[in-house]
Design a protein around this motif. Structure first.
Motif, short mmCIF file in Angstrom:
data_model
loop_
_atom_site.label_atom_id
_atom_site.label_comp_id
_atom_site.label_asym_id
_atom_site.label_seq_id
_atom_site.Cartn_x
_atom_site.Cartn_y
_atom_site.Cartn_z
N SER A 67 -8.61 -53.67 -8.40
CA SER A 67 -9.02 -52.28 -8.16
C SER A 67 -7.83 -51.32 -8.23
O SER A 67 -8.01 -50.14 -8.56
N LYS A 127 -13.89 -48.53 -4.30
CA LYS A 127 -13.46 -49.93 -4.37
C LYS A 127 -12.04 -50.10 -3.84
O LYS A 127 -11.77 -51.03 -3.07
N ASP A 144 -10.42 -52.41 -0.88
CA ASP A 144 -9.52 -53.52 -1.23
C ASP A 144 -8.10 -53.32 -0.71
O ASP A 144 -7.55 -54.19 -0.04
N ILE A 167 -18.27 -55.17 -2.42
CA ILE A 167 -18.05 -54.31 -3.59
C ILE A 167 -17.88 -55.20 -4.81
O ILE A 167 -16.79 -55.68 -5.10
#
Length: 446
Positions: free
Chosen positions: A308, A424, A428, A388
């Motif tokens: 990400s 995202k 993350d 996600i």
């Protein structure tokens, strides 16, 4: 896995061939995502063993440790701050593949290097080293050092993307842009392949070493220049685009002055995009090797979620190709965590485990301490969001982009991708420096 005693016995054989005494104080260094590094002393001097755990581990690599050692020796002879290789492992040593280098002063820790007083001076030294690396030509090195074919490299990344599900629209965007903007070949020079913060040593604002030559190849010098300037390798100094040390203008000017080569900004941008896609696929591949059992190291699953970071960086690089109306449209990622009620959630359980692990920090050392930090990062990812994942709609969009059916001039597409990238990455790696910059630029608030 070879125990320390067996490793010491095999290493002693290699050292004896070089006229050196047996190792003393052998211990593994932290880090080493692919190769192991072991520090020891011999005859009152310090050395480092760079090692693969087995000969099979090296089977799919373009060249082995003997060639890597030859590359390092050639670079050192060209004036690069490369380590001195003093011995190489042989199959009869029974401890895998590798070589021994004389230990260099300095730290590889990006946090410490980026805080050094003369960052501008370090940047000039890095430019000098790259210019000297790029002075090497195929005739200077073993025949098995690969020469990059740009189009083949793109095709390989596309194949990896399809194998990984082909369901990441932003990566598809990068691949299609690369196919449409690939520059013509230029005279190949030696590329280090991984020249960045984390692979250099420095002490008191002085560059003392360049490490990890396993990705060396012949290709476009702009590739090496761009790779170290990726946002991910600037760490906390996102504001300093060149290696986290300074401005691009000063970096490229220093390189031009030392190399006598003019930097082409369009080629530089191409390789910035190319290597961002390359690292995004490298992150995705980490999940694959963990799932198939070929490497069950904890770092693999954590690095996989860093895809990400590259998706956000890639979108920030490519959005300038979109129409102004699309670029200036504000987005609303709609990130809001609901208040927890009732029994503990999976995220809360992950936080509890992470907090307990923190109490063990002072009881472990070396590589185990590094692994503990990785484990806490992994639990943080779970705590923030474990759901996600790409959807079938993402896969359809990615394939449409790859096929040229839709592009950044499509109304609303850029805003949609920005919102997805922000959501995202916030789950993350919320402390990723580029996230703050993107949030200000795209959302218009802190």
């Amino acid at each position: 896995m070879i125990d320390a005693e067996t490793l010491a016995e095999g290493l002693a054989k290699a050292l004896a061939r070089a006229g050196m005494g047996p190792p003393d104080g052998l211990h593994r260094l932290t880090g080493g995502a692919t190769m192991e590094s072991w520090r020891f002393s011999s005859g009152g001097e310090d050395f480092v063993l760079r090692r693969a755990p087995s000969l099979e581990f090296m089977a799919d690599r373009p060249f082995g440790h003997a060639t890597e050692a030859a590359i390092i020796r050639a670079a050192r002879e060209a004036g690069v701050t490369a380590p001195e290789v003093v011995a190489e492992l042989a199959p009869e040593d029974g401890i895998g593949s590798g070589f021994v280098m004389r230990a260099l002063p300095g730290t590889p820790n990006p946090k410490d290097i980026l805080a050094m007083e003369d960052a501008a001076g370090l940047l000039k030294q890095a430019a000098r080293d790259l210019a000297r690396i790029h002075s090497l030509r195929p005739a200077d090195l073993p025949d098995d050092v690969p020469v990059m074919d740009y189009r083949e490299a793109i095709a390989d990344l596309r194949a990896q993307f399809i194998e990984a599900g082909g369901d990441r629209p932003i990566i598809a965007l990068g691949l299609k842009w690369m196919e449409d903007n690939c520059p013509p070949p230029c005279e190949p020079v030696l590329n280090h392949g991984d020249y960045r913060m984390g692979n250099i040593l420095a002490e008191d604002s002085r560059l003392t070493g360049v490490l990890d030559w396993e990705l060396a190849h012949f290709g476009d010098p702009h590739e090496d220049l761009a790779f170290g300037c990726m946002a991910v390798w600037r760490f906390a100094r996102y504001d300093r685009p060149a290696l986290g040390l300074g401005s691009l203008e000063n970096y490229l000017a220093a390189y031009e002055a030392t190399s006598g080569r003019k930097v082409d900004r369009d080629r530089f941008r191409y390789w910035l995009v190319h290597r961002t896609v390359w690292w995004a696929m490298g992150c995705l591949k980490c999940a694959k090797v963990w799932r198939d059992g070929s490497d069950r190291m904890l770092e693999r699953v954590v690095i996989a979620r860093r895809t990400s970071e590259q998706e956000l960086d890639l979108l920030m690089l490519l959005e300038e190709d979109a129409p102004e109306a699309e670029r200036t449209q504000r987005v609303d990622p709609g990130i809001a965590a609901p208040a927890a009620q009732g029994e503990a959630t999976s995220g809360e359980i992950a936080v509890a485990i992470s907090e307990w692990l923190a109490t063990l920090k002072d009881r472990v050392e070396g590589h185990d301490r590094f692994q503990l930090a990785v484990a806490r990062n992994a639990l943080g990812m779970i705590a923030r969001d474990d759901a996600i994942m790409p959807t079938p709609e993402d896969a359809d969009l990615a394939q449409e982009i790859l096929g040229g059916g839709i592009w950044l001039d499509e109304p609303g597409l850029l805003a949609e991708l920005k919102e997805a990238a922000l959501e995202k990455l916030a789950a993350d790696v919320p402390k990723y420096p580029a996230l703050e910059a993107a949030w200000k630029q795209w959302v218009g608030e802190e």
